[in-house]
Design a protein around this motif. Sequence first.
Motif, PDB file in Angstrom:
ATOM      1  N   ARG A  54       4.898   3.706  -2.019  1.00  0.00           N
ATOM      2  CA  ARG A  54       5.956   3.418  -2.800  1.00  0.00           C
ATOM      3  C   ARG A  54       7.193   3.386  -1.880  1.00  0.00           C
ATOM      4  O   ARG A  54       8.066   2.435  -1.999  1.00  0.00           O
ATOM      5  CB  ARG A  54       5.929   4.318  -3.763  1.00  0.00           C
ATOM      6  CG  ARG A  54       7.388   4.135  -4.955  1.00  0.00           C
ATOM      7  CD  ARG A  54       7.526   5.309  -5.896  1.00  0.00           C
ATOM      8  NE  ARG A  54       8.682   5.079  -6.531  1.00  0.00           N
ATOM      9  CZ  ARG A  54       9.976   5.217  -6.315  1.00  0.00           C
ATOM     10  NH1 ARG A  54      10.155   6.054  -5.226  1.00  0.00           N
ATOM     11  NH2 ARG A  54      10.915   5.190  -7.050  1.00  0.00           N
ATOM     12  N   ALA A  55       7.620   4.303  -1.061  1.00  0.00           N
ATOM     13  CA  ALA A  55       8.974   4.408  -0.370  1.00  0.00           C
ATOM     14  C   ALA A  55       8.930   3.115   0.631  1.00  0.00           C
ATOM     15  O   ALA A  55       9.971   2.635   0.668  1.00  0.00           O
ATOM     16  CB  ALA A  55       8.902   5.786   0.534  1.00  0.00           C
ATOM     17  N   SER A  56       7.803   2.902   1.209  1.00  0.00           N
ATOM     18  CA  SER A  56       7.899   1.768   2.200  1.00  0.00           C
ATOM     19  C   SER A  56       7.886   0.535   1.589  1.00  0.00           C
ATOM     20  O   SER A  56       8.555  -0.290   2.165  1.00  0.00           O
ATOM     21  CB  SER A  56       6.369   1.935   3.183  1.00  0.00           C
ATOM     22  OG  SER A  56       6.446   3.010   3.702  1.00  0.00           O
ATOM     23  N   MET A  57       7.261   0.517   0.327  1.00  0.00           N
ATOM     24  CA  MET A  57       7.547  -0.969  -0.180  1.00  0.00           C
ATOM     25  C   MET A  57       8.886  -1.124  -0.692  1.00  0.00           C
ATOM     26  O   MET A  57       9.397  -2.199  -0.757  1.00  0.00           O
ATOM     27  CB  MET A  57       6.383  -1.073  -1.473  1.00  0.00           C
ATOM     28  CG  MET A  57       4.875  -1.097  -0.739  1.00  0.00           C
ATOM     29  SD  MET A  57       4.600  -2.718  -0.072  1.00  0.00           S
ATOM     30  CE  MET A  57       4.602  -3.721  -1.479  1.00  0.00           C
ATOM     31  N   LEU A  58       9.282   0.084  -1.184  1.00  0.00           N
ATOM     32  CA  LEU A  58      10.744  -0.344  -1.751  1.00  0.00           C
ATOM     33  C   LEU A  58      11.664  -0.702  -0.713  1.00  0.00           C
ATOM     34  O   LEU A  58      12.715  -1.367  -0.954  1.00  0.00           O
ATOM     35  CB  LEU A  58      11.133   1.062  -2.423  1.00  0.00           C
ATOM     36  CG  LEU A  58      10.812   1.567  -3.766  1.00  0.00           C
ATOM     37  CD1 LEU A  58      11.205   2.945  -4.115  1.00  0.00           C
ATOM     38  CD2 LEU A  58      11.317   0.375  -4.810  1.00  0.00           C
TER      39      LEU A  58
ATOM     40  N   ALA B 198       5.478  -8.218   1.845  1.00  0.00           N
ATOM     41  CA  ALA B 198       6.051  -6.822   1.624  1.00  0.00           C
ATOM     42  C   ALA B 198       4.825  -5.779   2.384  1.00  0.00           C
ATOM     43  O   ALA B 198       5.318  -5.116   3.391  1.00  0.00           O
ATOM     44  CB  ALA B 198       6.387  -6.307   0.338  1.00  0.00           C
ATOM     45  N   LEU B 199       3.628  -6.068   1.723  1.00  0.00           N
ATOM     46  CA  LEU B 199       2.587  -5.085   2.211  1.00  0.00           C
ATOM     47  C   LEU B 199       2.326  -5.060   3.852  1.00  0.00           C
ATOM     48  O   LEU B 199       2.095  -4.025   4.221  1.00  0.00           O
ATOM     49  CB  LEU B 199       1.382  -5.156   1.487  1.00  0.00           C
ATOM     50  CG  LEU B 199       0.047  -4.157   1.797  1.00  0.00           C
ATOM     51  CD1 LEU B 199       0.576  -2.709   1.469  1.00  0.00           C
ATOM     52  CD2 LEU B 199      -1.217  -4.668   1.158  1.00  0.00           C
ATOM     53  N   LYS B 200       2.326  -6.196   4.173  1.00  0.00           N
ATOM     54  CA  LYS B 200       2.159  -6.398   5.827  1.00  0.00           C
ATOM     55  C   LYS B 200       3.288  -5.765   6.482  1.00  0.00           C
ATOM     56  O   LYS B 200       2.822  -4.818   7.505  1.00  0.00           O
ATOM     57  CB  LYS B 200       2.016  -8.034   6.112  1.00  0.00           C
ATOM     58  CG  LYS B 200       1.855  -8.098   7.686  1.00  0.00           C
ATOM     59  CD  LYS B 200       1.332  -9.555   7.951  1.00  0.00           C
ATOM     60  CE  LYS B 200       1.198  -9.679   9.340  1.00  0.00           C
ATOM     61  NZ  LYS B 200       0.951 -11.163   9.541  1.00  0.00           N
ATOM     62  N   ASN B 201       4.266  -5.815   6.195  1.00  0.00           N
ATOM     63  CA  ASN B 201       5.514  -5.222   6.844  1.00  0.00           C
ATOM     64  C   ASN B 201       5.791  -3.691   6.550  1.00  0.00           C
ATOM     65  O   ASN B 201       6.648  -3.005   7.326  1.00  0.00           O
ATOM     66  CB  ASN B 201       6.827  -5.950   6.593  1.00  0.00           C
ATOM     67  CG  ASN B 201       6.894  -7.407   7.024  1.00  0.00           C
ATOM     68  OD1 ASN B 201       6.952  -7.343   7.983  1.00  0.00           O
ATOM     69  ND2 ASN B 201       7.149  -8.386   6.320  1.00  0.00           N
ATOM     70  N   ALA B 202       5.347  -3.355   5.492  1.00  0.00           N
ATOM     71  CA  ALA B 202       5.202  -1.665   5.260  1.00  0.00           C
ATOM     72  C   ALA B 202       3.833  -1.168   5.429  1.00  0.00           C
ATOM     73  O   ALA B 202       3.772  -0.021   5.510  1.00  0.00           O
ATOM     74  CB  ALA B 202       5.441  -1.624   3.695  1.00  0.00           C
TER      75      ALA B 202
END
Length: 313
Positions: A201-205, A231-235
Amino acid sequence: MVYYILRRLISAIVVMAMVGIFIFLLIRLTPGDPAAIIAGPTASEQMVASVREQLGLNEPLPVQFGQWAQNTLRGDFGTSVFAGRPVVQLVKQRMEPTLSVSLLTLFVSVVGGVTFGIFAAWRAGGFVDRALTVFSALGYSLPVFVVGYFLIYVFAIQTRLLPVQGYVPIGQGLGPWFAHLILPTVALSLPYIAFIARIARASMLEVLSEDYMRTAAAKGASPYSMLFRHALKNAGAPIVTVIGLSFAYMIGGVVLTETVFNIPGIGRLVVDAINNRDYPVIQSVLIVISGIYVLINLAVDLAYTLIDPRIRY
């Protein structure tokens, strides 16, 4: 890239060598005469001396370590003092239940934690996000054995939906194997789902607040494309780190889970070996678990460069 992989492999070998020295000294320098304990309280001095000679405890420590390290590198972990069987056979026999619980728990934790964290970040402040906060608090605060006994009481004793304890090898049927793993997997995976979900959650935010994500939304990208393609790839780097650490810590949690659910795995083997001071088994299992830790950390480090090409070492 090749230089980095070689450097990490050399570092892993050095770490395993240091771990081997530490485990050997930790066992050997523990107070008490292992030969007297193994021989029993009624054993004569001759019997204790015979056991000490059999274990090689009369040799100097460097000589004992050299013999132990040489045999370990050849895959010879010795013979169990109490079982009278090669340690390799005992470890192989107990490996299937432990791997079954660990891998199934890892799968449930990763799928549940990442999915929960993504949708909590996508709907930050909403119902899913608030539910994650409550679930995380419960997952962190409830010990594994409390959750385990609660699940046994509800799903095995009261409703009789699942087996109480024990383990069925996968060779005896996929259904009985899976039925005996449901409760241990749920009990063990709850804290790791909460941990992975909070980090996801923190990484995606953080990623969702970037300018390129607003640009993608302005260009009409679908929510699925924004979440899973951009988003998910960069997080992914922090999430992979947490997954690797969770799997490493999970091995320790498996020991307690196997005790609660009476699963004959590596954890039970270690507990029995410690109670009996079965040195060959203790040293071998610790080496195997340490090797798994090192391999997981190595895999996580190598995965960084595949997930994010910007990372250079």
